[in-house]
Each structure stands twice: as C-alpha cells, then as structure tokens.
Design a protein around this motif. Sequence first.
Motif, short mmCIF file in Angstrom:
data_model
loop_
_atom_site.label_atom_id
_atom_site.label_comp_id
_atom_site.label_asym_id
_atom_site.label_seq_id
_atom_site.Cartn_x
_atom_site.Cartn_y
_atom_site.Cartn_z
N UNK A 138 0.73 -1.23 0.00
CA UNK A 138 0.07 -0.02 0.13
C UNK A 138 0.94 1.38 0.00
N UNK A 139 0.40 2.34 -0.51
CA UNK A 139 1.22 3.51 -0.37
C UNK A 139 0.13 4.37 0.56
N UNK A 140 1.23 4.96 1.47
CA UNK A 140 0.24 5.81 2.40
C UNK A 140 0.74 7.25 2.40
N UNK A 141 -0.29 7.95 2.15
CA UNK A 141 0.27 9.63 1.90
C UNK A 141 -0.75 10.52 3.01
N UNK A 142 0.08 11.79 2.93
CA UNK A 142 -0.53 12.67 3.99
C UNK A 142 -0.53 13.97 3.34
N UNK A 143 -1.31 14.82 3.71
CA UNK A 143 -1.58 16.47 3.20
C UNK A 143 -1.52 17.53 4.23
N UNK A 144 -1.76 18.51 3.43
CA UNK A 144 -1.89 19.79 4.55
C UNK A 144 -2.98 19.82 5.26
N UNK A 145 -4.19 19.05 4.57
CA UNK A 145 -5.58 19.06 5.22
C UNK A 145 -5.82 17.86 6.07
N UNK A 146 -4.85 17.61 7.05
CA UNK A 146 -4.94 16.59 8.06
C UNK A 146 -5.32 15.11 7.52
N UNK A 147 -5.23 14.97 6.28
CA UNK A 147 -5.70 13.53 5.66
C UNK A 147 -4.35 12.62 5.93
N UNK A 148 -4.76 11.49 6.20
CA UNK A 148 -3.83 10.16 5.89
C UNK A 148 -4.42 9.23 5.10
N UNK A 149 -4.08 9.00 4.06
CA UNK A 149 -4.65 8.13 3.24
C UNK A 149 -3.87 6.69 3.04
N UNK A 158 -2.16 19.85 9.61
CA UNK A 158 -1.02 19.01 8.70
C UNK A 158 -0.60 18.07 9.27
N UNK A 159 -0.25 16.87 8.34
CA UNK A 159 0.43 15.81 8.59
C UNK A 159 1.79 15.70 7.77
N UNK A 160 2.98 16.17 8.55
CA UNK A 160 4.15 16.50 7.84
C UNK A 160 4.89 15.13 7.90
N UNK A 161 4.79 14.07 8.65
CA UNK A 161 5.71 12.84 8.86
C UNK A 161 5.07 11.67 9.17
N UNK A 162 5.45 10.69 8.27
CA UNK A 162 5.14 9.34 8.46
C UNK A 162 5.97 8.22 8.48
N UNK A 207 3.10 25.32 7.06
CA UNK A 207 1.94 24.53 6.63
C UNK A 207 0.84 24.63 7.22
N UNK A 208 0.96 25.27 8.71
CA UNK A 208 -0.39 25.55 9.56
C UNK A 208 -1.17 26.43 9.05
N UNK A 209 -2.47 25.96 9.10
CA UNK A 209 -3.44 27.00 8.53
C UNK A 209 -4.09 27.76 9.79
N UNK A 210 -4.32 29.26 9.61
CA UNK A 210 -4.64 30.05 10.63
C UNK A 210 -5.93 30.66 10.44
#
Length: 399
Positions: free
Chosen positions: A187-198, A218-222, A393-396
């Motif tokens: 599987x490929x696991x990916x993350x983005x700036x919108x708190x998703x881990x897919x 945001x999720x910056x590290x996996x 990356x943090x959204x305020x």
Amino acid sequence: MRHPVQKLAFNRTNGRLYLAAGEKLQEFDPTTGVLVQEWSTELIAADETKDEQPKKKKAKTEQAKVVRNAFRTLSCSEDGRYIVGSTDELKSLVVLSTTDLSLQYSRKFPKRPSALAITDSNETLLLGDKFGDVYSLPIVPSAGSKPGHSKLSSAENESGYDIEPIFGHVSMLVDLLVTPEVEGARYAISSDRDEHVRVTRYPEACVIERFCFGHMQYVSQLLVPSWAPTTLLSGGGDDFLARWNWTTGELVEKIELEAYIGAEPSEEDSEFEVAVSGIWEIPELKIVLVFDDNSKKLLSFKIPESQSEPARFLSSKKYDLLDAAVSGTNGEAWLTVYNSSESEGPEIKKIKVDESGVITEIEEALAKKISETASFEIASRADVLALHPVSLLRKHAEH
C-alpha cells in the motif's frame, strides 16, 4: 561563510554519507571524514535554461537566467545503487549513480515535488507534488522505453517519457511512503496539508483502501517501523504523535508531545504550537526519534511491536536540527544542525542512542572534520537557499 547542510542521506550498502546544501551534493566517507566526490544541480540548471524560450510578454535579455536549485528531498535506494532527490526551482527529479555521482536521469514536473518514496524493489519510485498529485515512475527508464504523449508541456516533458498521476489529494501532498508487504499486498500511505492520512492500494492506486482520521492539523511525517509493519506513526501540527493500525484505520494511541517538549508559549503567541518535522527509526533498538521544529527538541520513544502495549517516552535533547540520517548499526545517526554564526561553516554531529533512549554525541573530532571539509562556500547569509519550515503548513483562521 558556508551554506548550512540541509539534507542528509546514509547509504547502508556502501557506508557513505551524503550531504546536500543548496544546489550541491557531496559524498563523504564517514569513517575517515574524507570528501569522496561532489555533484551540483547547476549541471541540469544549465541544460534547462539554455534552451528555454522567453515568455511573450517579457523582453528578451542576453543575460542567462540564474537558477538556484536546492535539494528538497534526498533518499538512497535500498540496494545502494542510486541516490534520488527532488529540487525546488526547476521542479525536477534527479537520479544519480552512487558509483561516481553521474546523472542517470532527470525530468521536470508541473509542480514542485514535495515527497519521495522508493519502493523496496529498487526499480520504482513514487513522487508527490505540492499540487497533490502522486506519480509512479522507474528510477532509471530502460533503454527500450519510447516517448509517449503527456499532458506536460514540451519543455516539461523533454525527457520524453510518459507520466500520469496514479492518484492525488486535493491539498498539498506533504509525505509519502510504500508499506512492506502485508498479507500479500502493498500500500501507499500519503498525507497532506488538510490533516488527511490516506491508505491506497499499490500499484492498483485507483482503489482507496481507507483513511486514518484523527488529525486536526497538517500531517508532515509518516513512518511504518520496520519491526511493526502494521503500525503507522504520523505527526505534524497536532500536539500529539498518532500511532495507528493502518490496516484497519484504528487510532491505537495518541502520544502527547507537549508534556515531553516542555516548551512555554512565547510572548507573541498565546499557545505553543507543535511542529513535527522529522521521524526516524533506530530499528536495532525499536526506538524512534521525533523532532519538534518549534521547541528544537529531539525526542526518543520506545515503540513496542505489539499494539496492545503503549509507547514509552525515553529522553530528549535540544538541537537546532535540519535533518538526520540513521546509519542502521549500533544506534548511530548523523545530524545536521543550523549554525547561527556567519564565521563558521556547516555543523555535522554524530550521535549514539543507547537501549534506554539516551542520546549522546560521539566521534566529535570526525564530525568536526566533515563539517570543516564540506565546501559549500557562499558570500553571505543572504545566499542561503531557504527551505521553508514545516510550521508554515499550519492554517490559521482569518479575522
């Protein structure tokens, strides 16, 4: 003065250490501190700009465009044959042979690459960009590959190989990995700036297996620890490190970080914000290192193989850390640390993590020799090619 070293990679096959500072890459023998060879992205920048046509609305100038093309990602293939990186200004993928640092392959992408993962076959890599697209392509295209139609412009597709995104996010893709084989599948696991881990099937990337929901920032590290292949660690702008069973999407544990960071809110901020910018494993000790970019704390945690056991905090040490590379033996790792003094050069450190998680600096004379040898000369601090901190990356909320 000299440019700070921004990226590190360690080749566990030939035992070499790679340092990237701005547009230069250097290979060191970490046992002697001797500089072995060097390569620069200026080589591909010259090729890219040489034939570049000026835009219609801009006046032509005789002066060539100056391209400052810093490394953003840097990885070694598991078989040790290639070192792979992505660069900023030219939005390029670069593949070099570790034998002589000769360029094996390079190509441009529509958007800046932001994440890179090499599959354990050592033949294919996944590359994600700031637009959210993820591409799959061979590390080095075979000689028999034929040019194909691409949605990229002719300038962007000049290497001639057809690439299309295999999946994508609707937000900037920040990190990406390919899991080890679990029950006959990968599987490929990916993350983005919108708190998703897919979690996506690979290579059948049209199938989304599941999402791991629980982050609010945001999720910056996996990281999938090598000793716990069904466990996923993820961190970013939340005040916790998430521990998942990624095969089910279950959030096994929230490892609270603020208690171990011990940071106080600044005068400007009413609340301290965590910014996880690195997670590395020490496989022989079943320990992970986690770095928070705001507090400048490097934390060590024991991650059990069994998900029924909680993770344990072990120790912390303060560094102004830019990157780390684990050697994979005896709990040793290399660090590159930001040096605020303009009179001195890059600062490289070698550390050892013991079974209790305590971090100790070792072989200081050798690390100092590498620091002094790394030749990344620049005129002033204004010439540093900045890689933006992960906290941006943090959204305020807008007022």
